[in-house]
Design an enzyme around this catalytic site. Structure first.
Site, PDB file in Angstrom:
ATOM      1  N   ASP A   1      22.396  31.543 -19.134  1.00 16.65           N
ATOM      2  CA  ASP A   1      23.456  31.160 -18.214  1.00 16.65           C
ATOM      3  C   ASP A   1      24.789  31.016 -18.946  1.00 16.65           C
ATOM      4  O   ASP A   1      24.895  30.296 -19.923  1.00 16.65           O
ATOM      5  CB  ASP A   1      23.083  29.834 -17.541  1.00 16.65           C
ATOM      6  CG  ASP A   1      23.977  29.537 -16.354  1.00 16.65           C
ATOM      7  OD1 ASP A   1      24.929  30.307 -16.115  1.00 16.65           O
ATOM      8  OD2 ASP A   1      23.719  28.538 -15.669  1.00 16.65           O
TER       9      ASP A   1
ATOM     10  N   HIS B   1      27.713  30.228 -17.168  1.00 21.03           N
ATOM     11  CA  HIS B   1      28.657  29.470 -16.325  1.00 21.03           C
ATOM     12  C   HIS B   1      28.935  28.116 -16.970  1.00 21.03           C
ATOM     13  O   HIS B   1      28.246  27.136 -16.690  1.00 21.03           O
ATOM     14  CB  HIS B   1      28.072  29.251 -14.931  1.00 21.03           C
ATOM     15  CG  HIS B   1      27.668  30.531 -14.274  1.00 21.03           C
ATOM     16  ND1 HIS B   1      26.416  31.058 -14.413  1.00 21.03           N
ATOM     17  CD2 HIS B   1      28.354  31.368 -13.470  1.00 21.03           C
ATOM     18  CE1 HIS B   1      26.340  32.175 -13.722  1.00 21.03           C
ATOM     19  NE2 HIS B   1      27.509  32.394 -13.145  1.00 21.03           N
TER      20      HIS B   1
END
Lengths: 458, 141
Positions: B15, B17
């Site tokens: 990930d 983000h």
């Protein structure tokens, strides 16, 4: 006959000897006698050697050069202990299996008084003490060291293979206890890393230097040069050599060996087991390249109730006489004689191969992410393994070993189990895997040639 | 003098983000925590190693891409084995793919050993108040 060597396997039921002419790459004689380890291991060995002498004239020097492995007197019995079951406890168990041991107990977290009493009852040859990554948890391994070292386990060797930060303190406890203990590398120095080779080596050394002595197996040294390893360890070393080849002599490549026995069914794989496709994520502990699993509930003599359960669950058609026939076989511990018995044995061996390879092979499951379907793999992907070798009485003496071995194949109805898809099958007709493993220690070239010659494709 | 409390932050797995984790780290610092920021794409094992090395009191993991269950399978066990059994585990973000209730996430991840589980829109003041209370309950303040 200067190039003749003898190889001996002290089993719990039989002592087997094979004489191999290394120059001619030829088995020249073999003998199998009932084991006499309970009384005096040398009695049976002498008898076997006399049989060989009667067949071929071997002068005395190859006898003294003879190498032996042993699974007699219970084999190498190890209790593994660790902290978290899926982590250090599993790592310690794998280390013990890789050293050719029989796991007689497996414990996690802080040992209780009750569990220590159980271990005393089991009286293992070795206790493997692990727990914590290096610099990780110390409490559990120190607690367990206290519990074990103050217990009544006079003959047991304790191998410490856990958080090194706890070693000084365990050392103090150990010294005060006067028990046998050895410190080696942590089997899991950090999360996601296994380091089992040093622990394997320590176990093998204790085996050679102490355990065979204690079990009366070392007496055989009067007749043979050396007893160098537990039998499963010899088979593992043969498997590795056969897969990898030696010095320009090609091996077969990645392979699986299935060994069906009366008490256990063992599976050995020599394979990296990496995912077949890039869209697969690996999870779980890293897998050893040479991996051995032992299924103690899948022996064709001592685990009838489990095997029967599986046969019924999987709706394998059985004759009405089936249970009676297999019970007859197991109560007398003999080899099959009638056609009915051969068929029963074949059905038992087939289900044992099926379940043991299911457990050994990796599994895959789908997960759904933003990029669509992905797969997660646990364990080794063996789908591309091209060679499956069968050994052990029920396979070797079967009239159709291929039928039994085909139960190790990948199946469409259980696609998530990553078993070999289109391998060639072989049978260890002459029981030479253990001998090749012993020979591999000093003469891998000949050991490889012998295996290539005598493993029969079926 | 009270001990300085150390926390580790970052997004887990593949990930990237990272904004939520950055804002969280900033607020934690303002609140007086020592924050070890691992940023984006942090393997679960790295959270553990860094928490060991820094003697962290809590690990706060962000995941916005829906793969948290896969990335964090066995995470609590790994913490325990690494001597971090007592370290608080917080998790926040889009924890599964598709529409689903935060209640489900909360149940699932608490069963996996996380102490607190938050949706992406959580008020960070609430989360930090929880953290302070939880640390206090462990006798760490």
């Amino acid at each position: 006959m200067g190039s003749v060597r003898l190889f001996i396997d002290f089993g719990s039921t039989f002592t087997k000897v094979v004489a191999i002419d290394l120059d001619k790459v030829k088995i020249i004689s073999r003998a199998q006698v009932t084991s006499t380890v309970e009384e005096d291991i040398t009695i049976g060995l002498k008898e076997a050697l006399e049989k060989i002498d009667a067949e071929v004239n071997i002068n005395h020097s190859p006898k003294r050069e003879a190498l032996a492995c042993s699974s007699a007197a219970g084999g190498l019995r190890i209790v593994s202990t660790g902290f978290v079951p899926e982590l250090t406890s599993e790592a310690a168990t794998r280390a013990a299996l890789g050293a050719g041991a029989k796991i007689v107990g497996r414990y996690s977290y802080e040992l209780t008084n009750q569990e220590v009493a159980e271990i005393e009852e089991i009286a293992p040859d070795i206790i493997l003490l692990s727990g914590g990554t290096d610099g990780g948890d110390k409490k559990v391994i120190i607690h367990n060291a206290h519990m074990l070292l103050h217990s009544d386990l006079a003959g047991t060797h304790i191998v410490v293979a856990g958080n090194k930060a706890a070693y000084d303190e365990i050392g103090k406890i150990a010294e005060a206890s006067g028990k046998y203990f050895k410190f080696t590398n942590n089997v899991m120095p950090e999360i996601g890393v296994l380091d089992i080779e040093p622990c394997n080596k320590e176990i093998r050394e204790i085996y050679i230097n102490n355990i065979i002595e204690a079990k009366g197996i070392a007496k055989a040294k009067a007749l043979v040069k050396d007893i160098i390893m537990p039998t499963p360890s010899a088979v593992l070393s043969a498997a590795k050599l056969l897969a990898e080849g030696f010095n320009g002599d090609e091996g077969l490549g990645e392979l699986v060996i299935v060994d069906v026995g009366g008490a256990t069914t063992d599976v050995h794989s020599v394979a990296k087991g990496n995912p077949a496709s890039g869209a697969v994520i690996l999870r779980g502990l890293p897998e050893p390249y040479v991996k051995r699993t032992v299924e103690g509930d899948l022996g064709v003599r001592y685990s009838l109730s489990t095997l029967l359960q599986y046969l019924k669950m999987r709706e394998v058609p059985l004759s009405p006489n089936f249970e009676r026939v297999v019970e007859g076989l197991s109560s007398t511990e003999r080899v099959p004689e009638t056609e009915e018995e051969y068929l029963a044995e074949k059905i038992l061996a087939s289900i044992a191969v099926e379940i043991a390879t299911e457990r050994h092979a990796g599994k895959i499951e789908p997960v759904y992410g933003p990029a669509g379907e992905m797969f997660v793999q646990y364990g080794k992907d063996l789908t591309r393994v091209n060679h499956v070798i069968g050994t052990g009485g029920p396979i070797v003496f079967s009239s159709n070993p291929r039928d039994i071995l085909e139960h190790a194949l990948f199946r469409e109805e259980s696609r998530h189990i990553l078993r070999p898809k289109s391998p060639k099958f072989y049978v260890d007709e002459q029981y030479i895997l253990y001998a090749a493993g012993l020979l591999a220690q000093t003469n891998p070239k000949s050991a490889l040639a012998i295996m290539k010659k005598y493993l029969k494709q079926v | 003098m009270p001990k300085e409390l150390t926390v580790v932050t970052g997004t887990v797995g593949q990930d990237s983000h990272v904004i939520g984790s950055k804002i969280l780290s900033r607020v934690l610092k303002e609140e007086g925590f020592k924050v070890v920021e691992l940023g984006s794409l942090t393997p679960p094992e790295e959270f553990i190693k860094v928490a060991q090395e820094t003697a962290a009191d809590a690990i706060l993991i962000s995941s916005l891409y829906g793969m948290a269950e896969l990335d964090l399978a066995g995470f609590k066990d790994k913490c325990i084995e690494s001597g971090l059994g007592d370290v608080l585990l917080y998790l926040g973000g889009n924890l599964a793919v598709g529409r689903h209730a935060i209640k489900e996430d909360e149940q699932k991840f608490k069963a996996m050993g996380f102490d607190r589980v938050y949706p992406p829109e959580v008020d960070l003041k609430v989360a930090i108040a929880d953290l302070k209370n939880d640390l206090k309950a462990k006798g760490k303040t």
